[in-house]
Each structure stands twice: as C-alpha cells, then as structure tokens.
Design a protein around this motif. Structure first.
Motif: not given
Length: 366
Positions: A201-228
C-alpha cells in the motif's frame, strides 16, 4: 568460500565481441571476486550443428550454477530453422521476469526531458513468443491465427517483482496491458497488479493502458522513477523504446530472473538488450556499456544470493566506473564520442581497480 560458477553463453558477430570485453571486466584480477567460467558456444553455426542441444545443455548448467552471462545471438528467420535460443533458455531455467532499467547517462542529454530511472518488468515467457501459428483460407482470403497464452503464476511474478522493485527504489508502478480491450487475457496481469498494490500500500500505483503508457513516457509521466509491469511482447517493445530515451539501447543491461514458489530468486542470466549489430562487426566501435553493466548486475545478484557477499562492492564499482567514464567524456560513437570499444573497456577497468583499491584501503572488504 568456493568460487562462484558462471555459465558464459557465447554468441554471434558483435555480440560475441562485446561479451569478450565484458569478461575482461569480470576477471578476478579486476573485481577481486573469484569466479569459475564455464563456456557454451551458442553461435548460430553451433546451434544448427547440434540442433539446439547446446542451448538445452547451457540452460541445464545455468539452472544448476544459478548465474549466466549471455552474448547477443542471431535469430534466423526461417520457420524450420533453429529459432531463437532466448525462449529455450528462459524456459530451461524457469525464468519468469525480465527487467531492463533505463537510467540517465552522465554527459548525455536524454530525450523528452526524461531524467529519472524507468524499469520495464516484463514476462520472460509466454504471450506472443512460442505461440502456435497457422494460416487458413476463408472465402478466398488468407487468414492467420495465433494461440497465445499467459499464466497466472507468471503474471503474479511480474506484478510482485514490479512492486518490490518500486519499493526498493522509491518509484511509482505505472502502466499496464490493454485490459479494457482484453479483460480475460490481458486482464489477468491487471488483476495481479491490483492484488500486488494491496500488498504494497505504500507504493504509488498508477495503472495506465499500454498505448497511454507510451504517450505518457514522452509527455511528462516520467516525473519520478517508474516501474512498468508488462506482457512479454509489450515489454520487449517498451524496453526498446525506453532505453534510447536515455541516449542508447546499449546504455543498460537486461536480466532474466527465475524464482521459487515464494518468489525468491533462484537463477539470473544477464545480457545486453540489443542485437548482434552485424554492421559494426570487427570495427571496434560498438558500445560495450550494456554488456559491462550485465557483469555489474551479475555481481550484485551473486551477493544477494550469498554466493559471494563481497561482490556487491565490486558491482557498485563497475556501475560507477561505467557512468563516470561517460561523464568524463570517454564515450563510443553512438553517444557522440570517439572512444573505441576496447578503449572504453580499458577506462572502466582502470576506474574499477582504483575504486576497489581505495575502498579496500578504507577498510571495505572486497
């Protein structure tokens, strides 16, 4: 303590040349960690000659030894050829997870403002890889079919390791499969991600569909360390996308992990995530970073499994030496540098030796 046994899986073209460089770094004279190397020739010629028997033998040896390091290998295109050794090795050691972490390379400007580490944790087996395929004729048209499969066990392993990794590096678990379109098949991984989120429960969790994942990686979602967490094919594509964001696909290692029923580590195979680069064969200009970092990863896991506790300092020394070399301007042409493959390796070896000598003089045991 007895020497650690490492299975060396030799490969093809530039892949083998880079493995040779990595083994120079793994030398006990450099790391001060005693290792016994056992070699298997996984070149395309030998796989064809042995009808893949050498691949199965290497997998058995690696499962017993628990550690392996692999060069890139050629996967022939013909459907009646020997195919890729990767699937056979993964299945042979009961590998479940592949992790590839893109990280900022000092002195190299990342793309899209991505600065924090991004770890892609993918299925090592199943999904599109190894699926049965066939074609049929229907109403004058040719129809292709493929029977893919994933297992709950592997989905659990991917989700569990994703959250463990995120907890360790203070990252957010981000992304996921296309569970809305495929709730039965891809939804299985999403179910396990949700279950793991409840266990952590202490791990931040943001499930995102795979196509939105690609978009997010180049539009600001990687504003912290990410594990996909990802399916096998999604993760294969994702890692080839994520690593170049930091400058080069040769800038990070790939590790295959096998677990017991409690998801405790039982075997590790480290390699570079890229192919055999035939155009670079014999030119001494290919980037050896990924293969050298594979050595660093292997040393880390040797310490984690208690085989060589002192190997963790050696692992850190190699990682730091690689990144310090690039920071100082020693880079291969893919990173806009002028160093040859062997010159970069020479620099890493020199820096690794210096670090270990200094740490030893300060009382650290290596």
């Amino acid at each position: 303590m007895a020497e650690a046994r490492i299975i060396v899986l030799e490969g093809d073209e530039t892949g083998q040349e880079l493995l040779d460089q990595a083994l120079r770094v793994l030398d006990p004279d450099v790391t001060k960690v005693d290792v016994e190397l056992e070699h298997y020739d996984l070149s395309l010629d030998n796989r064809r000659k042995t009808n893949n028997d050498v691949v199965h033998a290497a997998a058995r040896a690696m499962k017993e030894a628990r550690f392996g390091i692999k060069a890139a290998t050629i996967t022939p295109e013909g459907k009646d050829d020997v195919g890729s050794p990767n699937r056979l090795l993964r299945e042979g050691i009961d590998g479940k997870v592949i992790i590839r972490t893109g990280r900022r390379i000092p002195g190299v400007t990342p793309i899209a403002g991505v600065h924090f580490p991004i770890s892609v944790v993918r299925m090592a087996v199943g999904d599109a890889y190894g699926a049965e395929q066939w074609r049929e004729t229907e109403d004058g048209d040719e129809i292709a079919f493929r029977t893919e499969r994933i297992s709950r066990n592997v989905c659990t392993a991917v989700a569990e390791y994703s959250f463990r990794t995120a907890s360790k590096i203070h990252a957010r678990v981000y992304g996921g499969p296309k569970w809305t379109v495929s709730p039965v098949y891809e939804g299985m991984l999403k179910e396990e991600m949700d279950a793991a989120a409840e266990r952590y429960p202490d791990v931040p969790y943001q499930p995102v569909l795979i196509d939105a994942t690609y978009a997010g990686l180049i539009s600001g979602a990687a504003d912290a360390p990410l594990v996909i967490p990802s399916l096998n094919r999604d993760g294969d594509c994702l890692s080839d996308f994520v690593l170049p964001l930091f400058g080069s696909i040769a800038g990070a290692e790939s590790t295959l992990l096998a677990f017991d029923d409690d998801y405790q580590l039982t075997a590790v195979m480290a390699e570079a995530p890229h192919g055999t680069a035939p155009a670079l064969l014999g030119k001494n200009i290919a980037n050896p970073m990924a293969m050298i970092m594979a050595v660093a990863a292997l040393l880390h896991y040797m310490a984690e499994l208690g085989v060589a506790p002192q190997a963790d300092l050696a692992s850190r020394a190699v990682y730091e030496a690689v990144l310090e070399a690039t920071a100082s301007g020693v880079r291969t042409p893919d990173l806009s540098g002028h160093a040859t493959t062997s010159e970069f390796t020479d620099e890493v070896i020199s820096r690794t030796r210096t670090k270990i000598d200094i740490w030893s003089s300060l009382g650290s045991t290596v």
